[in-house]
Design an enzyme around this catalytic site. Structure first.
Site, PDB file in Angstrom:
ATOM      1  N   GLU A 227      19.752  11.779  30.546  1.00  0.00           N
ATOM      2  CA  GLU A 227      18.977  12.560  31.510  1.00  0.00           C
ATOM      3  C   GLU A 227      17.804  13.128  30.735  1.00  0.00           C
ATOM      4  OE1 GLU A 227      19.608  12.753  34.649  1.00  0.00           O
ATOM      5  OE2 GLU A 227      21.616  11.906  34.696  1.00  0.00           O
TER       6      GLU A 227
ATOM      7  N   CYS B 218      14.650  20.661  34.796  1.00  0.00           N
ATOM      8  CA  CYS B 218      14.224  19.264  34.695  1.00  0.00           C
ATOM      9  C   CYS B 218      13.796  18.733  36.049  1.00  0.00           C
ATOM     10  CB  CYS B 218      15.361  18.428  34.129  1.00  0.00           C
ATOM     11  SG  CYS B 218      16.894  18.688  35.032  1.00  0.00           S
TER      12      CYS B 218
HETATM   13  P1  NAP Z   1      15.881  18.248  22.954  1.00  0.00           P
HETATM   14  O1  NAP Z   1      15.081  18.902  21.914  1.00  0.00           O
HETATM   15  O2  NAP Z   1      15.800  16.775  23.081  1.00  0.00           O
HETATM   16  O3  NAP Z   1      17.383  18.713  22.686  1.00  0.00           O
HETATM   17  C1  NAP Z   1      18.435  18.321  23.530  1.00  0.00           C
HETATM   18  C2  NAP Z   1      19.726  18.346  22.750  1.00  0.00           C
HETATM   19  O4  NAP Z   1      19.714  17.330  21.737  1.00  0.00           O
HETATM   20  C3  NAP Z   1      19.998  19.652  22.001  1.00  0.00           C
HETATM   21  O5  NAP Z   1      21.367  19.946  22.080  1.00  0.00           O
HETATM   22  C4  NAP Z   1      19.596  19.310  20.582  1.00  0.00           C
HETATM   23  O6  NAP Z   1      20.208  20.132  19.625  1.00  0.00           O
HETATM   24  C5  NAP Z   1      20.066  17.892  20.485  1.00  0.00           C
HETATM   25  N1  NAP Z   1      19.436  17.096  19.430  1.00  0.00           N
HETATM   26  C6  NAP Z   1      18.243  17.282  18.831  1.00  0.00           C
HETATM   27  N2  NAP Z   1      18.025  16.295  17.934  1.00  0.00           N
HETATM   28  C7  NAP Z   1      19.105  15.485  17.957  1.00  0.00           C
HETATM   29  C8  NAP Z   1      19.482  14.299  17.253  1.00  0.00           C
HETATM   30  N3  NAP Z   1      18.688  13.751  16.348  1.00  0.00           N
HETATM   31  N4  NAP Z   1      20.671  13.741  17.533  1.00  0.00           N
HETATM   32  C9  NAP Z   1      21.498  14.273  18.461  1.00  0.00           C
HETATM   33  N5  NAP Z   1      21.186  15.397  19.151  1.00  0.00           N
HETATM   34  C10 NAP Z   1      20.010  15.994  18.922  1.00  0.00           C
HETATM   35  O7  NAP Z   1      15.579  18.792  24.406  1.00  0.00           O
HETATM   36  P2  NAP Z   1      15.428  20.328  24.856  1.00  0.00           P
HETATM   37  O8  NAP Z   1      14.111  20.753  24.362  1.00  0.00           O
HETATM   38  O9  NAP Z   1      16.637  21.107  24.541  1.00  0.00           O
HETATM   39  O10 NAP Z   1      15.426  20.168  26.437  1.00  0.00           O
HETATM   40  C11 NAP Z   1      14.280  20.174  27.231  1.00  0.00           C
HETATM   41  C12 NAP Z   1      14.080  18.843  27.880  1.00  0.00           C
HETATM   42  O11 NAP Z   1      15.269  18.440  28.543  1.00  0.00           O
HETATM   43  C13 NAP Z   1      13.024  18.854  28.950  1.00  0.00           C
HETATM   44  O12 NAP Z   1      12.124  17.812  28.723  1.00  0.00           O
HETATM   45  C14 NAP Z   1      13.772  18.623  30.253  1.00  0.00           C
HETATM   46  O13 NAP Z   1      13.060  17.902  31.224  1.00  0.00           O
HETATM   47  C15 NAP Z   1      14.964  17.878  29.804  1.00  0.00           C
HETATM   48  N6  NAP Z   1      16.070  18.143  30.715  1.00  0.00           N
HETATM   49  C16 NAP Z   1      16.509  17.139  31.516  1.00  0.00           C
HETATM   50  C17 NAP Z   1      17.555  17.369  32.388  1.00  0.00           C
HETATM   51  C18 NAP Z   1      18.083  16.294  33.267  1.00  0.00           C
HETATM   52  O14 NAP Z   1      19.175  16.493  33.832  1.00  0.00           O
HETATM   53  N7  NAP Z   1      17.421  15.184  33.436  1.00  0.00           N
HETATM   54  C19 NAP Z   1      18.153  18.629  32.446  1.00  0.00           C
HETATM   55  C20 NAP Z   1      17.674  19.624  31.633  1.00  0.00           C
HETATM   56  C21 NAP Z   1      16.619  19.355  30.762  1.00  0.00           C
HETATM   57  P3  NAP Z   1      19.432  21.402  19.004  1.00  0.00           P
HETATM   58  O15 NAP Z   1      19.179  22.330  20.107  1.00  0.00           O
HETATM   59  O16 NAP Z   1      20.407  21.939  18.024  1.00  0.00           O
HETATM   60  O17 NAP Z   1      18.198  20.861  18.384  1.00  0.00           O
END
Ligand code: NAP
Length: 518
Positions: free
Chosen positions: A257, A296
């Site tokens: 997602e 999102c």
């Molecule tokens: P993110 O930076 O990609 O982080 C998401 C998750 O991935 C966090 O738990 C993060 O941990 C982890 N992560 C980071 N690097 C990783 C790696 N190399 N391997 C495995 N896991 C890793 O995203 P975010 O900034 O938290 O979220 C915002 C984005 O999410 C927005 O773009 C939004 O549109 C999207 N979103 C989508 C939905 C949906 O249902 N489609 C829902 C909510 C949000 P850490 O926090 O410890 O870095």
């Protein structure tokens, strides 16, 4: 020093051995907790979840697991006040916005508890009817869905620490699959507390639910062939997950997602003052400001007929102007903070990036902060941008491909229905689009046109004005996920969500043997 939140893995509470990463109050700037996953034996912990948690869950029937979810709902309902306090402190959200996450999560869990009852006292599901394999009807094929023998790893985003956990855990646990959740670091506290409460209440078997807070390092490496991983977050991290050997070599099933530049479309023939026009303005302003635009599914692009651009700008801006922003502890405040300084910086950068191709119709910087220090609080006012005219809508590539994860949206004028569809398609696949109009046939036709590009199309007409569930609200009964840029994932959609946690197999046998499956 603030409290170090423990991890729960292998049936034990374990503190990381490192210094930890601090979590902050995004309004007051105080450090409120720390997380750390250093030194955890992930492989042993995952093995415990698979072998002990998985076996115990699979020994239960769907009905028994549904009752287990209902018991977890009771535990969570009893602690709602604690969760609201954590959300205020860690996410900086006002009560109504915390509810979307907290009560939305509990509601989703309770919905699956009810759905699960209907599956009865079975240990696996049937998929379709027996099919004859040859002329002779005695030897047939029947498909079954059996719970996968692995675990479900959830890597979650920062904006829904409660809902993001339960919307995934509900179908996984109901399927008989143990869960390991890794919340986003910035807002890990609420997820950790909810897991703690449910674990301590003893309503789940040992190993059924684990939480790892802190770095994601090593999580993917510890996955094995029958595990599944469900990721929510940015497209960049999604690409890392997709290309990990667990997925490319060990066939770990993955659901993504990701981000999305969602649309709202006012159909032609709905003049200013019409109900459909007002419904669009209301929903656009609500979506921009709810959870400070950190959803999102939030509306990012608002499409209106070119002749209505000025009137729509005025109507939406008038609603935004009434949004008081600041400290969520102040009763008069309607919109709180972004979750962190990093997000504040990202929103400011994203806004400047869009402003190079758009005019500012309503400037969030003009909103005074209530009860908060602008030098400390991660708060921005809602900003409406606009593409001026249809030619600007075509030229502004950034308006169609940039997701600013905050209270920001762009008003985009279109020439005719075909032009609107063309512009919406430039989002390259989104979670949701909403339609506004009063002609049922025109709405249905437009919905089918948009369906291939979206996981959900939310159609708002005056007859459902008081009933509809909201553009950005994800209901457990409906599919959540979207094609293309949105990640290509599928979640929820009632019992459809269970497919991800089951393996499908064909049993080819005599009719007599197949009768025993039923
Ligand atoms: P993110 O930076 O990609 O982080 C998401 C998750 O991935 C966090 O738990 C993060 O941990 C982890 N992560 C980071 N690097 C990783 C790696 N190399 N391997 C495995 N896991 C890793 O995203 P975010 O900034 O938290 O979220 C915002 C984005 O999410 C927005 O773009 C939004 O549109 C999207 N979103 C989508 C939905 C949906 O249902 N489609 C829902 C909510 C949000 P850490 O926090 O410890 O870095």
């Amino acid at each position: 020093m603030s409290e170090l939140l423990k991890n729960y893995l292998g049936g034990k509470w374990i503190a990381g051995t490192g210094a930890g990463t601090a979590l902050f109050d995004p309004v007051l700037g105080d450090e409120i907790a720390r997380v750390d996953a250093t030194g955890l034996d992930l492989r042993a912990g995952f093995a415990f979840a698979r072998e002990t948690g998985g076996a115990a869950l699979r020994a239960m029937t769907y009905r028994e697991r549904a009752a287990m979810l209902a018991a977890a709902v009771k535990v969570l309902q009893g602690k709602r006040d604690d969760y609201y306090a954590i959300a205020t402190a860690n996410s900086g959200t006002v009560k109504n916005d915390s509810a979307v996450d907290i009560d939305g999560g509990i509601y989703t869990l309770s919905t699956y508890a009810k759905l699960g009852e209907s599956l009865g006292d079975r240990h696996f599901l049937l998929d379709g009817e027996p099919t004859r394999l040859a002329k002779e009807p005695l030897f047939q094929s029947r498909h079954v869905l059996v719970p996968t023998r692995g675990l479900a790893l959830f890597i979650n985003a920062f904006n829904f620490p409660s809902w993001g956990l339960w919307e995934k855990a509900a179908p996984a646990l109901l399927s008989g699959v143990p869960v390991v959740v890794k919340p986003a670091t910035a807002t890990a506290w609420l997820t950790q507390r909810m897991v703690r409460d449910v674990v301590e209440a003893g309503v789940l078997p040992a190993g059924a639910l684990s939480v790892v807070c802190g770095s994601s390092a090593g999580l993917m490496d510890a996955l094995e062939p029958f595990d599944v991983v469900s990721f929510t977050g940015s497209a960049d991290t999604a690409a890392v997950i997709r290309s990990h050997p667990a997925v490319t070599q060990r066939s770990v099933r993955v659901n993504i997602e990701a981000d999305s530049v969602n649309s709202a479309l006012l159909l032609e023939g709905n003049a200013p003052g019409s109900e459909a026009f007002d419904l669009l303005a209301k929903e656009a302003a609500r979506e921009m400001t709810q959870k400070s635009g950190q959803k999102c599914t939030a509306i990012r692009r608002i499409f209106v007929p070119e002749a209505l651009y000025g009137a729509a700008a005025e109507a939406i801006s008038a609603r935004l102007a009434k949004t008081t922003i600041g400290n969520p502890r102040n009763e008069g405040v309607r919109m709180g903070a972004l979750v962190s300084r990093a997000q504040l910086n990202a929103v400011r950068e994203g806004l400047a990036h869009l402003q190079a191709q758009a005019e500012t119709l309503h400037d969030g910087a003009r909103h005074p902060l209530v009860d908060a220090d602008a030098a400390v609080a991660c708060i921005v006012g809602p900003t409406l941008l606009g593409a001026r005219n249809a030619a600007g809508s075509d030229a502004g590539d950034r308006l169609h491909d940039t997701e600013v994860f905050g209270p920001v949206a762009t008003l985009i004028p279109y020439r005719d229905a075909a032009h609107a569809q063309q512009l919406i398609a430039r989002g390259q696949g989104s979670l949701v689009a909403s339609l506004y109009g009063s002609d049922a046939k025109a709405l249905a036709d437009a919905a089918i046109e948009l369906a291939p590009l979206h996981g959900r199309v939310h159609v708002i007409s005056p007859d459902v004005a008081a009933l509809h569930t909201g553009h950005g609200n994800v209901m457990p009964q409906s599919l959540h996920g979207g094609p293309g840029r949105a990640g290509g994932g599928e979640e929820l959609g009632g019992l459809r969500a269970l497919n991800f946690y089951h393996r499908r197999a064909a049993i080819q046998a005599s009719t007599a043997a197949l009768d025993h499956l039923a």
